[in-house]
Design an enzyme around this catalytic site. Structure first.
Site, PDB file in Angstrom:
ATOM      1  N   GLU A 180       0.826  -1.218   0.000  1.00  0.00           N
ATOM      2  CA  GLU A 180       0.000   0.000   0.000  1.00  0.00           C
ATOM      3  C   GLU A 180       0.857   1.264   0.000  1.00  0.00           C
ATOM      4  O   GLU A 180       0.803   2.082   0.928  1.00  0.00           O
ATOM      5  CB  GLU A 180      -0.964  -0.024   1.190  1.00  0.00           C
ATOM      6  CG  GLU A 180      -1.998  -1.120   1.065  1.00  0.00           C
ATOM      7  CD  GLU A 180      -3.049  -1.115   2.162  1.00  0.00           C
ATOM      8  OE1 GLU A 180      -2.821  -0.525   3.230  1.00  0.00           O
ATOM      9  OE2 GLU A 180      -4.134  -1.706   1.936  1.00  0.00           O
ATOM     10  N   GLU A 390      -5.345  -8.387  -1.073  1.00  0.00           N
ATOM     11  CA  GLU A 390      -6.025  -8.280   0.223  1.00  0.00           C
ATOM     12  C   GLU A 390      -7.497  -8.007  -0.043  1.00  0.00           C
ATOM     13  O   GLU A 390      -7.821  -7.177  -0.880  1.00  0.00           O
ATOM     14  CB  GLU A 390      -5.486  -7.125   1.083  1.00  0.00           C
ATOM     15  CG  GLU A 390      -4.122  -7.335   1.669  1.00  0.00           C
ATOM     16  CD  GLU A 390      -3.670  -6.178   2.554  1.00  0.00           C
ATOM     17  OE1 GLU A 390      -4.529  -5.550   3.210  1.00  0.00           O
ATOM     18  OE2 GLU A 390      -2.468  -5.900   2.565  1.00  0.00           O
TER      19      GLU A 390
HETATM   20  C1  BG6 Z   1      -4.423  -2.957   4.837  1.00  0.00           C
HETATM   21  C2  BG6 Z   1      -3.066  -3.381   5.343  1.00  0.00           C
HETATM   22  O1  BG6 Z   1      -4.464  -1.586   4.856  1.00  0.00           O
HETATM   23  O2  BG6 Z   1      -5.553  -3.271   5.575  1.00  0.00           O
HETATM   24  C3  BG6 Z   1      -3.090  -4.523   6.334  1.00  0.00           C
HETATM   25  O3  BG6 Z   1      -2.185  -3.690   4.278  1.00  0.00           O
HETATM   26  C4  BG6 Z   1      -4.269  -4.360   7.264  1.00  0.00           C
HETATM   27  O4  BG6 Z   1      -1.857  -4.564   6.990  1.00  0.00           O
HETATM   28  C5  BG6 Z   1      -5.554  -4.389   6.440  1.00  0.00           C
HETATM   29  O5  BG6 Z   1      -4.308  -5.295   8.292  1.00  0.00           O
HETATM   30  C6  BG6 Z   1      -6.826  -4.331   7.265  1.00  0.00           C
HETATM   31  O6  BG6 Z   1      -6.780  -3.256   8.156  1.00  0.00           O
HETATM   32  P1  BG6 Z   1      -7.016  -3.482   9.705  1.00  0.00           P
HETATM   33  O7  BG6 Z   1      -6.698  -2.192  10.331  1.00  0.00           O
HETATM   34  O8  BG6 Z   1      -8.436  -3.857   9.844  1.00  0.00           O
HETATM   35  O9  BG6 Z   1      -6.088  -4.562  10.114  1.00  0.00           O
END
Ligand code: BG6
Length: 495
Positions: A180, A390
């Protein structure tokens, strides 16, 4: 009709600082995340004042323990294999590999841990997507350089990249330079090791760090291809879908500008030069970037092989101050639990609630169609293969007395997103794979909470670090197994 190609990669993604723990084992030094407290205890302040925060004693630091992946990796990989994973996206902890500034040789003890994980995952038939830096800048970088504002970070990053490329050249094909990378704009500590409170012109500092990372990323691509021409090295952003709130032309323009702040990064990484709109952005914000001889050539030479992104949620953009008063939360907005967490992108003040969408318990709008939209948009823009690295739903899960987790809300979220992914592929998008976030519960990046769970595998651990760390299959575990074995065709679930 099955929309997914036969060799489509199915799997999940985790990050070292949210998974491993073992913060002081095998010579590891502290990373930025190791000095952050849990949300509700001043996390947001610490993110913006890390050098002062590092001197405080917060008592409990979620990242220092993670979910003890350092001692559970084998069991976890077995569970991933049981679901049928053909790919696992992981990252290394930079301060585990290079615990101190200026080390000539990497820390062998730290690398041995990754040797084991990578070899075993390969044995189980998984490809690895390795993120070289997933929000894991060593604290020494903040102390010595104020992070990526200083171009000396490029050499440190290239040293790390070279170490990994050479060591794993026959085992790993897929690489991502920075997780990101657009998060630099709103998450300067995580994405750039920057103490933003020390910067006179914070916006300029962010874009200088961006330039340094973009050049370093391009040089890493060139270096990686020299080491193994078959490497596929990609860019990665927090995926953004910004809908104009109304047909009012200014809303549409605002939505476009907001999106460009994120596309700025892959625009450079995939095309090899700064987009034309950057000139005006820099001029209007008094930003002067130090570009040195050879930087622009390096950008041109080191373009990426694929473009990847995370996708959780979409945003609704408005220029109307009355509507803007009705805030939304999300990966792209300021409000997270307790209002004391981090945020990924910077332009949250113009986003509002989308009345057509439901939200997660953390207020993140749930928008499967947005994924299809984004896949098409990114593929149209870059004409390079894409990957979704993701995607998932963070929710409160309940462990029943007889040891089950009935997470049908997660199954619904995932199935609707996978369906839309299939439709985008049918639209013509070349998508290589899907690594959902995170297949096993890990600590949340924004808030450090354990209670924000994404996994198909439940981990017995609470927000304060209590629990056995035992792993328990949720209902979604069997469901994802079925999805993978049918290559994305059988999304059926019974609720
Ligand atoms: C993304 C990141 O922004 O979102 C991850 O690359 C992160 O590291 C994921 O865990 C989800 O966000 P969160 O804050 O719910 O863990």
């Amino acid at each position: 009709m099955n929309n997914f190609p036969k060799d489509f990669l199915w799997g999940g993604a985790t990050a070292a600082d949210q998974y491993e723990g073992a913060y002081n084992q095998a010579n590891k030094s502290l990373s930025a995340s190791d000095i952050l407290p849990l949300a509700g205890n001043g996390r947001k302040w610490a993110l913006d004042h890390p050098l002062e925060a590092a001197k405080k004693d917060y008592g409990f630091y979620p990242a220092r323990q993670g979910i003890d992946g350092y001692n559970h990796w084998k069991e976890d990989l077995d569970l991933f294999a049981e679901m049928g994973f053909s790919v696992y996206r992981m990252s290394v902890s930079w301060p585990r590999v290079f615990p101190e500034l200026g080390m000539e040789e990497a820390n062998e003890e730290g690398l041995k841990y990754y040797d084991k994980v990578i070899s075993y995952a390969r044995e189980l038939g998984m490809e690895i997507i390795m993120t070289i830096d997933h929000f894991d800048t060593p604290l020494w970088a903040t102390k010595a350089f104020n992070g990526w504002i200083d171009r000396r970070m490029m050499d440190e990053f290239l040293k790390l990249s070279k170490t990994l490329f050479l060591r794993y050249k026959d085992q790993i094909k897929y690489w991502i330079t920075f997780n990101e990378i657009n998060a630099l704009l709103n998450y300067p500590l995580f994405a750039g090791g920057i103490d933003i409170s020390k910067c006179e012109n914070p916006l300029e500092a962010r874009y200088q760090a961006a330039h340094n990372q973009l050049v370093a990323s391009a040089k890493a691509v060139t270096l990686g291809h020299e080491i193994n021409p078959n490497f596929m090295i990609g860019s990665m952003i927090a995926g953004v879908v910004n809908y104009p709130n109304t047909p009012y032309p200014n809303d549409a323009l605002e939505a476009q500008e907001t999106t460009r702040k994120s596309y700025f990064f892959p625009d450079v990484q995939a095309r090899g030069y700064y987009p034309l709109y950057a000139k005006r952005l820099f001029e209007e914000n008094n930003i002067e970037i130090q570009i040195e001889d050879g930087d622009l050539e390096a950008l041109k030479k080191g373009t990426v092989d694929f473009v990847s992104f995370s996708y959780y949620s979409s945003s609704d953009v408005s220029t109307d101050s009355r509507i803007k008063a009705r805030k939304t939360a999300g990966n792209f907005s300021p409000a997270t639990s307790n209002n004391d967490g981090g945020t990924v992108t910077w332009d949250a003040e113009n986003t509002v609630n989308n009345p057509y969408l439901e939200s997660s318990s953390w207020g993140w709008a749930i928008d499967p169609v947005g994924l299809r939209y984004l896949m098409n948009d990114i593929y149209d823009r870059f004409q390079k293969p894409i990957m979704i690295v993701e995607n998932g739903l963070g929710e409160h899960d309940v462990l029943t007395e007889d040891g089950h987790v009935h997470d049908n809300y997660r199954i619904r979220y995932m199935s609707e997103h996978i369906e839309q992914m299939g439709l985008a592929i049918r639209d013509g998008v070349e998508c290589l794979g899907y690594t959902m976030w995170g297949p096993i519960d890990i600590i949340a990046n924004s808030t450090g909470e354990m209670s924000k769970r994404y996994g198909f595998i439940y981990v017995d651990r609470d927000n304060d670090g209590n629990g056995t760390n035992n792993r328990i299959r949720k209902d979604s575990f069997e469901w994802y197994k079925q999805v993978i074995s049918s290559n994305g065709e059988d999304l059926y679930f019974d609720i």
